[in-house]
Motif scaffolding. Structure first.
Motif, PDB file in Angstrom:
ATOM      1  N   GLU A 145     -12.804 -15.090  -2.443  1.00 36.88           N
ATOM      2  CA  GLU A 145     -13.367 -13.756  -2.280  1.00 36.88           C
ATOM      3  C   GLU A 145     -12.267 -12.716  -2.489  1.00 36.88           C
ATOM      4  O   GLU A 145     -11.130 -12.916  -2.051  1.00 36.88           O
ATOM      5  CB  GLU A 145     -13.948 -13.594  -0.872  1.00 36.88           C
ATOM      6  CG  GLU A 145     -15.143 -14.506  -0.616  1.00 36.88           C
ATOM      7  CD  GLU A 145     -15.730 -14.255   0.757  1.00 36.88           C
ATOM      8  OE1 GLU A 145     -15.237 -13.344   1.446  1.00 36.88           O
ATOM      9  OE2 GLU A 145     -16.684 -14.971   1.125  1.00 36.88           O
ATOM     10  N   PRO A 146     -12.600 -11.635  -3.202  1.00 41.04           N
ATOM     11  CA  PRO A 146     -11.571 -10.603  -3.424  1.00 41.04           C
ATOM     12  C   PRO A 146     -11.106 -10.026  -2.093  1.00 41.04           C
ATOM     13  O   PRO A 146     -11.907  -9.732  -1.210  1.00 41.04           O
ATOM     14  CB  PRO A 146     -12.317  -9.541  -4.255  1.00 41.04           C
ATOM     15  CG  PRO A 146     -13.776  -9.812  -4.018  1.00 41.04           C
ATOM     16  CD  PRO A 146     -13.894 -11.283  -3.776  1.00 41.04           C
ATOM     17  N   GLN A 147      -9.787  -9.941  -1.962  1.00 37.24           N
ATOM     18  CA  GLN A 147      -9.220  -9.421  -0.733  1.00 37.24           C
ATOM     19  C   GLN A 147      -9.268  -7.900  -0.729  1.00 37.24           C
ATOM     20  O   GLN A 147      -8.947  -7.252  -1.712  1.00 37.24           O
ATOM     21  CB  GLN A 147      -7.769  -9.893  -0.569  1.00 37.24           C
ATOM     22  CG  GLN A 147      -7.640 -11.394  -0.386  1.00 37.24           C
ATOM     23  CD  GLN A 147      -6.196 -11.806  -0.145  1.00 37.24           C
ATOM     24  OE1 GLN A 147      -5.294 -10.999  -0.241  1.00 37.24           O
ATOM     25  NE2 GLN A 147      -5.997 -13.063   0.174  1.00 37.24           N
ATOM     26  N   GLN A 148      -9.696  -7.374   0.401  1.00 43.17           N
ATOM     27  CA  GLN A 148      -9.713  -5.932   0.549  1.00 43.17           C
ATOM     28  C   GLN A 148      -8.297  -5.433   0.834  1.00 43.17           C
ATOM     29  O   GLN A 148      -7.559  -6.053   1.597  1.00 43.17           O
ATOM     30  CB  GLN A 148     -10.639  -5.518   1.708  1.00 43.17           C
ATOM     31  CG  GLN A 148     -12.095  -5.872   1.488  1.00 43.17           C
ATOM     32  CD  GLN A 148     -12.674  -5.120   0.305  1.00 43.17           C
ATOM     33  OE1 GLN A 148     -12.301  -3.976   0.032  1.00 43.17           O
ATOM     34  NE2 GLN A 148     -13.592  -5.756  -0.411  1.00 43.17           N
ATOM     35  N   PRO A 149      -7.875  -4.337   0.197  1.00 43.27           N
ATOM     36  CA  PRO A 149      -6.536  -3.798   0.484  1.00 43.27           C
ATOM     37  C   PRO A 149      -6.397  -3.498   1.970  1.00 43.27           C
ATOM     38  O   PRO A 149      -7.322  -2.999   2.613  1.00 43.27           O
ATOM     39  CB  PRO A 149      -6.490  -2.512  -0.357  1.00 43.27           C
ATOM     40  CG  PRO A 149      -7.527  -2.699  -1.410  1.00 43.27           C
ATOM     41  CD  PRO A 149      -8.598  -3.535  -0.788  1.00 43.27           C
ATOM     42  N   LEU A 150      -5.217  -3.798   2.524  1.00 40.57           N
ATOM     43  CA  LEU A 150      -4.975  -3.608   3.945  1.00 40.57           C
ATOM     44  C   LEU A 150      -4.667  -2.149   4.259  1.00 40.57           C
ATOM     45  O   LEU A 150      -3.965  -1.465   3.515  1.00 40.57           O
ATOM     46  CB  LEU A 150      -3.808  -4.490   4.396  1.00 40.57           C
ATOM     47  CG  LEU A 150      -4.055  -6.010   4.369  1.00 40.57           C
ATOM     48  CD1 LEU A 150      -2.799  -6.745   4.787  1.00 40.57           C
ATOM     49  CD2 LEU A 150      -5.217  -6.372   5.279  1.00 40.57           C
ATOM     50  N   ASP A 151      -5.210  -1.697   5.373  1.00 43.58           N
ATOM     51  CA  ASP A 151      -4.891  -0.374   5.922  1.00 43.58           C
ATOM     52  C   ASP A 151      -4.599  -0.599   7.404  1.00 43.58           C
ATOM     53  O   ASP A 151      -5.472  -0.461   8.256  1.00 43.58           O
ATOM     54  CB  ASP A 151      -6.073   0.587   5.707  1.00 43.58           C
ATOM     55  CG  ASP A 151      -5.857   1.942   6.364  1.00 43.58           C
ATOM     56  OD1 ASP A 151      -4.702   2.250   6.742  1.00 43.58           O
ATOM     57  OD2 ASP A 151      -6.839   2.691   6.529  1.00 43.58           O
ATOM     58  N   ASN A 182      -5.372   2.129   9.909  1.00 45.88           N
ATOM     59  CA  ASN A 182      -6.728   2.698   9.824  1.00 45.88           C
ATOM     60  C   ASN A 182      -6.722   4.207   9.623  1.00 45.88           C
ATOM     61  O   ASN A 182      -7.515   4.925  10.226  1.00 45.88           O
ATOM     62  CB  ASN A 182      -7.526   2.355  11.089  1.00 45.88           C
ATOM     63  CG  ASN A 182      -7.775   0.875  11.239  1.00 45.88           C
ATOM     64  OD1 ASN A 182      -8.280   0.231  10.330  1.00 45.88           O
ATOM     65  ND2 ASN A 182      -7.397   0.313  12.371  1.00 45.88           N
ATOM     66  N   ILE A 242      -4.222   2.831   2.066  1.00 43.57           N
ATOM     67  CA  ILE A 242      -3.829   1.424   2.079  1.00 43.57           C
ATOM     68  C   ILE A 242      -2.315   1.300   2.217  1.00 43.57           C
ATOM     69  O   ILE A 242      -1.565   2.207   1.865  1.00 43.57           O
ATOM     70  CB  ILE A 242      -4.328   0.697   0.811  1.00 43.57           C
ATOM     71  CG1 ILE A 242      -3.721   1.323  -0.458  1.00 43.57           C
ATOM     72  CG2 ILE A 242      -5.843   0.741   0.743  1.00 43.57           C
ATOM     73  CD1 ILE A 242      -4.101   0.589  -1.732  1.00 43.57           C
TER      74      ILE A 242
END
Length: 378
Positions: free
Chosen positions: A187-193, A196, A200
């Motif tokens: 699954e494509p990884q969501q960019p980390l933030d 919050n 990113i």
């Protein structure tokens, strides 16, 4: 008879070989299967053991096709001494269900085929049936290219209306693939933030910004008026960009003393302001217009020629002349300008020479005030 089964199965394999070859170029998984089991016949045949030999190919991670040949020996349950040999040839579709752990793969099967029964009891020696089958099974990987397989099939004759049940088990040799089980697409990884803040990590120049803080495109707290002080610490929001500010975001103010001097010289025994000195008078007017709280005293002076009383009156008239120019020509308010004559009492040069006496015939003004300026950026 076993040789006949192998020959027939080889013929089916060769017929499908272009398809297999084409698929193998794309890297599919092939499965060569051999096994045995028991068939519970639904007609007049006695239950008996059977032997399987097949070749399959996985088309996708879930779907596969398979050619299977089966051989069995049995006897009719009516009468004695009537034995029979049977062969089955099937083309089945297999659908693999969700894996159980890392090695077990259950599957569903559906297919159709042909059965040939050879016996002396039969007229003509042979009986042929068209069979359809459905079943369920499981494959278990034993090694990189070896798996154990077992299944249960229900087979129905389309010609003579009976149903057989077959249980089979055996080993499968796998070839034509890398040896690893197909893995699902990651699954494509969501960019980390991490903090919050809506920016990113790879673009966040200010990690760990407190939650709820308004940030710019780089993840740093906003500085809305671009004065170098973030909004949460800015006590003077909206400061114009040209002003230098302190650490609270307020303009830095500097106090200083400013001053200006004026000198207007007069002809002998004259109180008329000559045009050549108008720029000097204007200089005082401009200064006072810039600093509206300033006031000026215009001082008149003479040389020592003539009576002292006359010189006192002449110096006063000279001071009044300059005062009138400031008021009438340059628009200063009368209450901000005062004129005082000192006669010959305050010479700045000797009265023994013509040059000295000319310097003493003068009107002067000195203004100084303390002002506060807002410091600008360099």
């Amino acid at each position: 008879m076993a040789l006949k089964l192998g020959t027939s199965l080889a013929a089916l394999t060769l017929a499908l070989s272009p398809t297999f070859a084409s698929a193998q170029e794309e890297g599919p998984m092939f499965e060569l299967h051999g096994g045995a089991g028991r068939t519970l016949f639904g007609n007049t045949l006695n239950d008996s053991e059977h032997y399987n030999l097949g070749l399959g190919m996985n088309l996708t991670n879930r779907w596969g096709v398979e050619v299977m040949g089966t051989y069995f020996e049995t006897a009719f349950d009516e009468g004695a001494g009537f034995e029979a040999e049977g062969q089955q040839y099937r083309l089945d579709a297999l659908y693999h269900l969700a894996d159980l752990g890392e090695k077990a793969r259950p599957y569903l099967a559906l297919g159709a085929g042909h059965q040939i029964l050879d016996s002396q009891q039969l007229m003509g020696g042979e009986e042929e049936d068209t069979l359809i089958n459905a079943g369920i099974g499981i494959k278990y990987q034993l090694a990189k290219r070896l798996s154990w397989r077992t299944d249960m099939r229900v087979m129905n004759s389309m010609d003579n209306e009976y149903t057989d049940v077959a249980f089979s088990t055996g080993l499968s040799f796998l070839f034509g693939y890398s040896g690893s089980k197909p893995q699902p697409e990651p699954e494509p990884q969501q960019p980390l933030d991490s903090d919050n803040d809506g920016v990113i990590n790879e673009r966040d120049n200010c990690p760990n910004t407190p939650r709820g803080t308004r940030v710019d495109s780089q993840g740093c707290e906003r500085d809305s008026d671009n004065d170098g002080v973030v909004d949460s610490k800015d006590q003077c929001p909206g400061t114009a960009r040209q002003y230098k500010v302190d650490n609270t975001g307020c303009p830095i103010e500097l106090s200083e003393n400013v001053s200006i001097e004026m000198r207007v010289e007069f002809a002998t025994n004259s109180a008329e302001v000559r045009e050549a000195y108008m720029s000097e008078v204007k200089k005082v007017a401009d200064f006072m217009n810039q600093f509206d709280k300033t006031q000026v005293t215009v001082e008149g002076h003479t040389d020592n020629t003539g009576a002292a009383a006359y010189n006192q009156d002449l110096s006063q008239r000279r001071a009044e002349s300059v005062r009138e120019v400031l008021i009438e020509r340059f628009g200063l308010s009368a209450d901000r300008v005062k004129a005082v004559g000192y006669g010959e009492e305050r010479p700045t040069a000797t009265n023994d020479t013509a040059e000295g006496r000319e310097l003493n015939r003068r009107v002067v003004a000195e203004i100084s005030t303390d002002v506060t300026r807002t410091k600008t950026r360099d």
